[in-house]
Design an enzyme around this catalytic site. Structure first.
Site, short mmCIF file in Angstrom:
data_model
loop_
_atom_site.label_atom_id
_atom_site.label_comp_id
_atom_site.label_asym_id
_atom_site.label_seq_id
_atom_site.Cartn_x
_atom_site.Cartn_y
_atom_site.Cartn_z
N CYS A 113 -2.89 -4.64 8.32
CA CYS A 113 -4.13 -4.38 7.59
C CYS A 113 -5.06 -5.58 7.60
CB CYS A 113 -3.81 -3.99 6.15
SG CYS A 113 -2.84 -2.48 6.01
N CYS A 143 3.63 -19.52 7.43
CA CYS A 143 2.33 -18.86 7.34
C CYS A 143 1.90 -18.91 5.88
CB CYS A 143 2.39 -17.43 7.87
SG CYS A 143 3.44 -16.32 6.88
N CYS A 181 15.25 6.08 18.39
CA CYS A 181 15.11 7.28 19.23
C CYS A 181 13.64 7.60 19.47
CB CYS A 181 15.79 8.48 18.58
SG CYS A 181 17.57 8.28 18.33
N GLY A 240 0.79 -1.22 0.00
CA GLY A 240 0.00 0.00 0.00
C GLY A 240 0.82 1.27 0.00
#
Length: 350
Positions: A179, A315, A165, A32
């Site tokens: 998503c 997966c 940081c 995306g």
């Protein structure tokens, strides 16, 4: 003629356009965020672009990843993206890496690039990008998205603050839903990706105010923006340099398994094979040592495992298993592997 409308800008001109032509930019992630980054950089004339992504195009990508069409489903994202952007501008030198960004391939992939654009959605990969970039003094243009909101910043720019940081401690596996789990408004990554491309052009051209030490937060639902300042943390810079230097200088065992190597390990006694997909995902892969532990439950389940135990993860496409592997390695597990391109790569084997 192609660049004439931007070359008339006094901040760009012929010299600036030549800078863009000479620039070498690495885009990690062709989803995306990566799609609009690539479209805008190619259109602007950034001459040398690398794309890193081991995923394939899926129909669920099409509402937000506008480089791809329905006929591209099942094809490599980086190869499809390369073909699409070269239709827009065939003068660009495109290098594709059809693999996920890992500790094993990081040194090879980043070699020669001047700017990294972080378009990933995995926390562990962001820390990896940070550590490699800090140790090699490469600026990183970062963005992330969640539902209707996004954020963008620039790290390591002219010795400025790094990702660590801003986010000093690595969070757990479930800290930031992706998503798939939480959803996203399709136009949002296109907006944030355009922001990222803008920062890349400013860095290359040396113009404007770069988002270094600043985090821009964008709320698309209410059209609000907020900018948060953050400072450099010397301890986090040092940690990133140490991690990155060790990673770049070490010879690591190959942990991204091919389908053949994965199936061979599945038949070996004493190896734990963990499917980190959700319980309802198919196709089901059965085996004597295969157990199904969704990624959201792996953190708790890992406390029951021996850290010297050899573990193989898989997966659907390799992205979640990569995140799981990075987490287990950070937690002290010494023998962790994963199926590099996921269960999708086994279609011809089983």
């Amino acid at each position: 003629m192609r660049y004439s409308r931007q070359m008339i800008l006094p901040e760009i001109g012929e010299i600036g356009q030549q800078k863009l032509q000479d620039a070498r930019v690495l885009v990690i992630g062709a989803g995306g965020l990566g799609c609009p980054v690539l479209q805008n950089l190619v259109a602007a004339g950034v001459g040398n672009i690398g794309i890193v992504d081991g995923d394939v195009v899926d129909e669920t990508n099409l509402h937000r990843q506008l480089l791809y069409t329905l006929k591209d489903c099942g094809n490599s994202k980086v190869e499809t993206a390369k073909k699409a952007v070269l239709e827009l501008n065939p003068e660009i030198n495109m290098m594709v890496f059809p693999e996920f960004f890992t500790a094993q391939n990081a040194a090879r992939i980043v070699e020669g690039y001047q700017i990294i654009v972080d378009c990933t959605d995995a926390i562990a990969v962001r820390y990896l990008i940070n550590d490699v970039a800090v140790s090699k003094r490469i600026p990183v243009v970062y963005a992330s998205i969640h539902k209707f909101e996004g954020q963008v910043s620039v790290f390591n720019y002219k010795n400025g603050p790094s990702y660590r940081c801003l986010f000093p401690e690595q969070e757990g596996l479930n800290a930031v839903p992706n998503c798939v789990e939480s959803g996203v408004l399709g136009i949002l990554p296109n907006t944030l990706g355009t922001f990222q491309a803008t920062e890349v052009l400013k860095i290359v051209l040396g113009i404007g105010t770069v988002l270094s030490g600043k985090l821009l937060i964008y709320d698309a639902l209410h059209f609000q923006t907020q900018t948060i300042n953050f400072s450099k943390n010397p301890k986090m810079i040092e940690k990133g340099i140490i991690n990155g230097t060790l990673l770049l200088n070490s010879k690591k065992t190959e942990v991204d398994l091919s389908p053949e190597a994965f199936l061979e390990k599945c038949n070996q006694l004493g190896i734990v094979v963990i499917d980190v997909r959700e319980l309802e995902e198919t196709p089901e892969f059965k085996g004597n040592n295969v157990i199904r532990i969704p990624l959201s439950m792996l953190e708790d389940y890992s406390k029951k495992l021996d850290k010297n135990q050899e573990i193989v993860l898989f997966c659907q496409t390799g992205q979640r298993s990569l995140a799981a592997m990075n987490y287990l390695q950070k937690s002290g597990f010494v023998g962790v592997f994963h199926l590099g391109k996921g269960i999708e790569s086994l279609k011809n084997q089983i």
